[in-house]
Design a protein around this motif. Structure first.
Motif, PDB file in Angstrom:
ATOM      1  N   ARG A 182      -4.250  -2.805  -3.033  1.00 43.60           N
ATOM      2  CA  ARG A 182      -5.700  -2.877  -3.323  1.00 43.60           C
ATOM      3  C   ARG A 182      -6.071  -4.308  -3.727  1.00 43.60           C
ATOM      4  O   ARG A 182      -7.148  -4.810  -3.415  1.00 43.60           O
ATOM      5  N   TRP A 203     -12.341   2.750   4.718  1.00 39.46           N
ATOM      6  CA  TRP A 203     -11.628   3.255   5.893  1.00 39.46           C
ATOM      7  C   TRP A 203     -12.607   4.082   6.730  1.00 39.46           C
ATOM      8  O   TRP A 203     -13.279   4.963   6.172  1.00 39.46           O
ATOM      9  N   SER A 236       0.848  -1.187   0.000  1.00 39.77           N
ATOM     10  CA  SER A 236       0.000   0.000   0.000  1.00 39.77           C
ATOM     11  C   SER A 236       0.888   1.242   0.000  1.00 39.77           C
ATOM     12  O   SER A 236       2.069   1.192   0.370  1.00 39.77           O
ATOM     13  N   GLN A 259      -5.177   3.433  -2.646  1.00 41.44           N
ATOM     14  CA  GLN A 259      -5.620   3.074  -1.305  1.00 41.44           C
ATOM     15  C   GLN A 259      -6.016   1.602  -1.254  1.00 41.44           C
ATOM     16  O   GLN A 259      -6.556   1.053  -2.202  1.00 41.44           O
TER      17      GLN A 259
END
Length: 667
Positions: free
Chosen positions: A518, A584, A479, A537
């Motif tokens: 991802r 998130w 990430s 992300q």
């Protein structure tokens, strides 16, 4: 023997020193690999190293800086008034001596004296105009006449020195015979260049010209083309010199040039030469100019030489910049670099060129299927070996002692031996190997007392009990936070060290590298090393564990070992249709799917270790719960200790608490 057979030694001047040590590629390879792991292409990484240089090696940027400083020094030291000031001094001296002579000459007619004094008094303020006006003056003072004639001589030597380096000094105190010889040289040169321009010249024409006039060409050209190159560079520099002058300076010199050697024909010959050279070499810079701001005056010849130096410095700056297509350090003109910066600069550039060449020819860089440069397997092995040694040192220091040596591919010795087979990493049974060689030598009629040569069939290795082989998965978080927090390169260094250890010392094991961002993806070590950081992300540990489970199922007879490196909680999971869902804070469904896949890994009996990077409390709670769930471990290393931590856990899983020897497996 006596004194007649003395040897004399001097500095080797036949090119690169044949006794010089080979270039050390270790530092270059480490630097290139570090930049590749940080996201540079191998070509860009090599260029960056060549620009920066090494710990004790200048780089291209430093050489380029010295080039720019020398250019600045030349412009800041000189001005272009040298010839004009010298002519003015000679003119003032001639006029002063003439006035003194007129005052002393009592026999001269008063009317004639008054006319001469008035003529000298009313000379134009312009030096060139005054010199031209006095061209027909009947000098009464022999000293004044000599000073004035020196003006013509100086101008002649200067305008020739502009086109032919060293001519000013060569024609100092020249006789009329010498001037005639120069005039003949110009006529012969004009004829040769005219034939060359029309394409009808021959090698004999050139050789005949050089035999007659070669002393005027210190560049020692070996062909008409080389002669034209040298003359055109000098002539173009002379043009740039004139264009660098103020309009007033330029006008003064043009008017003075008519007095060169007192012969207008000289300027006509030089004008024709310039026209021919410009036609033959239109690519030279015939229109540029420079801004001189110093106090040290230069004559026309010296100024032309400085302009040549400036042009050479500009060419070197471009060569050292390596910004053009197909650039190589072999392009750098080492002779020019030595002239401008000294021999040490040429040695530096030559060494950098050797490093560049050795990185290609030595097999450390190769062309991939897409045509781009890549780190070769040889480079990866060398780098992996270096990183593994670093990890070994950290482990040894952390343990505080040197553990019992255990060879990576062997189990416990049984006391027996067996013939060596290709791929064996078990230790040799030296006694039986030597005994086999002695017996074979005797059987072949040889004498062991005169030496024994080993053959492959002589080798026996220590028989060991079978040791459990491992199926190892290294799951690494890719990430964007890994790159943003400075963990990207350490992660890759860790993977390289572990890959080298498994592939060289534990060849019976199987290692799978899996990245998870991802999405998760299985990669070979080359792909992982070159993987660029992507601002995307998602920390999809669920997908990574899914791939790990598949790998373990493909190797059911091996001990599964799971090593997970991450700096964040799971924030993505895979849907049945293959799409990745990001959330998130972490969505409960993401946690649930991740835990389900972790349970599958636990059911196959995987020895699992989680390497937590950073101090995020949420991550700390998550990995602790995950580890407890499958009886795993959590390690929280500093970033620069990650490699040693991962290698140590891999060895711990292998030897199940028994001591392991870093001094063996790290080689």
């Amino acid at each position: 023997m006596g004194l007649h057979n003395r040897s004399r030694y001097g500095r080797y001047a036949g090119g690169p020193d044949p006794l010089a040590p080979p270039v050390d590629l270790a530092e270059a390879l480490d630097a290139v690999a570090e930049d590749v792991m940080a996201g540079y292409s191998p070509r860009r990484a090599l260029q960056e190293f060549l620009r920066r240089g090494g710990r004790s090696q200048e780089g291209l940027d430093e050489l380029a800086g010295r080039i720019q400083q020398r250019r600045k020094d030349l412009l800041g030291r000189h001005n272009l008034d040298g010839t004009l000031n010298e002519v003015k001094k000679l003119l003032d001296a001639a006029v002063l001596e003439e006035r003194k002579q007129l005052a002393r000459d009592a026999m001269m007619d008063n009317t004639d004296r008054a006319f001469r004094e008035m003529q000298l008094q009313n000379l134009p303020r312009s030096t060139a105009a005054a010199v031209n006006e006095l061209a027909s003056y009947d000098w009464q003072s022999s000293t004044a006449r000599e000073s004035y004639e020196r003006i013509k001589d100086l101008l002649g030597r200067e305008v020739l020195d502009q086109r032919f380096a060293g001519m000013k000094q060569a024609l100092e105190s020249a006789t009329e015979e010498d001037r005639v010889a120069v005039s003949e040289m110009l006529r012969d040169l004009s004829a040769l260049l005219d034939k060359h321009r029309r394409g009808v010249d021959t090698e004999e024409d050139f050789q005949e010209f050089m035999a007659r006039h070669g002393q005027h060409f210190p560049e020692n050209p070996q062909s008409v083309e080389e002669l034209v190159d040298a003359l055109a560079k000098r002539a173009a520099a002379a043009q740039r010199l004139l264009q660098s002058m103020s309009p007033e300076q330029r006008e003064e010199l043009m008017r003075l040039s008519a007095q060169a050697f007192g012969s207008p024909d000289l300027m006509a010959q030089l004008g024709q030469l310039d026209e021919t050279l410009q036609a033959l070499r239109p690519g030279e810079d015939w229109t540029g100019s420079e801004r001189f701001e110093g106090q040290e005056g230069m004559g026309l010849g010296d100024g032309t030489g400085v302009l040549q130096d400036l042009a050479e410095l500009d060419e070197l700056a471009e060569q050292l910049g390596q910004d053009y297509d197909g650039s190589h350090l072999d392009d750098v003109d080492l002779d020019a670099l030595s002239r401008q910066l000294g021999e040490d600069a040429a040695v530096t550039a030559r060494t950098l060129a050797e490093i560049e060449k050795a990185m290609h020819d030595g097999g450390y860089l190769k062309r991939g299927d897409d045509g781009n440069l890549q780190l070769s397997p040889q480079a990866m092995r060398r780098l992996g070996r270096s990183l593994l040694r670093d990890a070994a040192k950290q482990l040894s220091g952390r343990q505080g002692r040197r553990d019992t040596r255990v060879a990576g591919a062997a189990g416990e010795p049984t006391g027996s031996s067996r013939p060596w087979e290709f791929g064996d990493a078990a230790p040799w049974d030296v006694t039986r190997t030597i005994t086999n060689a002695i017996r074979r030598t005797i059987a072949d009629g040889g004498d062991p007392g005169h030496g024994v040569r080993l053959a492959v069939d002589d080798i026996e290795v220590t028989e060991t009990e079978e040791r459990t082989q491992a199926a190892v998965v290294l799951l690494v978080d890719v990430s964007f936070s890994m790159a943003a927090e400075g963990r990207w390169v350490p992660m890759k260094r860790t993977a390289l060290a572990l890959h080298h250890l498994v592939s060289t010392r534990f060849r019976g094991d199987r290692l799978q590298l899996i990245t998870f961002g991802r999405y998760a993806q299985s990669m070979d070590i080359g792909e992982l090393t070159a993987l660029p950081a992507v601002r995307e992300q998602g920390t999809n540990l669920h997908h990574g564990l899914l791939l790990a489970s598949r790998f373990f199922r493909r190797h059911p007879s091996m001990q599964p070992v799971l090593l997970v490196v991450t700096d964040g909680e799971p924030t993505a999971h895979l849907l049945p249709d293959g799409e990745s869902v990001f959330s998130w804070p972490p969505h409960p469904q993401t946690i649930r799917r991740t835990v389900e896949e972790l349970d599958r890994v636990g059911r196959v009996g995987a020895q699992s270790t989680f390497f937590r990077l950073g101090d995020d409390p949420g991550l700390e709670r998550f990995v602790q719960r995950m580890a407890r769930r499958i009886d795993g471990r959590v390690v929280a290393p500093e970033t620069d200790e990650l490699g040693a931590a991962v290698v140590g856990e891999y060895l711990r899983a292998h030897f199940r608490g028994r001591p392991y020897g870093d001094s063996d497996w790290a080689q």
